[in-house]
Design a protein around this motif. Structure first.
Motif, PDB file in Angstrom:
ATOM      1  N   ASP A  19       0.833  -1.208   0.000  1.00 23.18           N
ATOM      2  CA  ASP A  19       0.000   0.000   0.000  1.00 23.18           C
ATOM      3  C   ASP A  19       0.869   1.259   0.000  1.00 23.18           C
ATOM      4  O   ASP A  19       0.569   2.232  -0.695  1.00 23.18           O
ATOM      5  CB  ASP A  19      -0.937   0.007   1.214  1.00 23.18           C
ATOM      6  N   VAL A  20       1.929   1.242   0.798  1.00 18.63           N
ATOM      7  CA  VAL A  20       2.827   2.396   0.868  1.00 18.63           C
ATOM      8  C   VAL A  20       3.532   2.605  -0.470  1.00 18.63           C
ATOM      9  O   VAL A  20       3.632   3.738  -0.963  1.00 18.63           O
ATOM     10  CB  VAL A  20       3.855   2.232   2.015  1.00 18.63           C
ATOM     11  N   ALA A  21       3.986   1.519  -1.090  1.00 20.61           N
ATOM     12  CA  ALA A  21       4.658   1.628  -2.389  1.00 20.61           C
ATOM     13  C   ALA A  21       3.703   2.211  -3.434  1.00 20.61           C
ATOM     14  O   ALA A  21       4.097   3.077  -4.230  1.00 20.61           O
ATOM     15  CB  ALA A  21       5.175   0.269  -2.837  1.00 20.61           C
ATOM     16  N   ALA A  22       2.453   1.757  -3.422  1.00 19.62           N
ATOM     17  CA  ALA A  22       1.468   2.279  -4.370  1.00 19.62           C
ATOM     18  C   ALA A  22       1.177   3.750  -4.094  1.00 19.62           C
ATOM     19  O   ALA A  22       1.042   4.562  -5.026  1.00 19.62           O
ATOM     20  CB  ALA A  22       0.183   1.460  -4.303  1.00 19.62           C
ATOM     21  N   ALA A  23       1.099   4.121  -2.816  1.00 18.50           N
ATOM     22  CA  ALA A  23       0.837   5.516  -2.457  1.00 18.50           C
ATOM     23  C   ALA A  23       1.992   6.421  -2.885  1.00 18.50           C
ATOM     24  O   ALA A  23       1.768   7.537  -3.370  1.00 18.50           O
ATOM     25  CB  ALA A  23       0.598   5.629  -0.950  1.00 18.50           C
TER      26      ALA A  23
END
Length: 90
Positions: A19-23
């Motif tokens: 999720d952090v990488a996508a954000a």
């Protein structure tokens, strides 16, 4: 926002990492779009399009590459005119 990572399972941590990488990827994409719009506005203020400015940058880069290449050839030897690959000899 505070997350206690020590209480999360490995699966939860991996999901959070994704999720952090996508954000981060989305954030970068938005910022690049904002930068492009700002660059276009700046070019317009001077009466140019961004494409015109970019064409000048490409020409300068090409010229700089040619100058640096010639300087390297001159420093290490002389360019061999008959050699189409730009090899040099001493």
């Amino acid at each position: 926002m505070s997350i206690d990572l020590s209480k999360m399972s490995k699966d939860e941590l991996v999901a959070l990492q994704k999720d952090v990488a996508a954000a981060i990827k989305d954030f970068d994409k938005r910022k690049k779009k904002e930068a492009l719009i700002a660059a276009q506005k700046a070019a317009q203020e001077f009466g140019f399009s961004l494409e015109e400015c970019w064409a000048v940058v490409k020409k300068v880069r090409k010229l700089r590459h040619a100058i640096v290449t010639q300087a390297i050839l001159t420093k290490h030897g002389r360019a061999v005119a008959a050699n189409p690959f730009g090899l040099w000899t001493r």
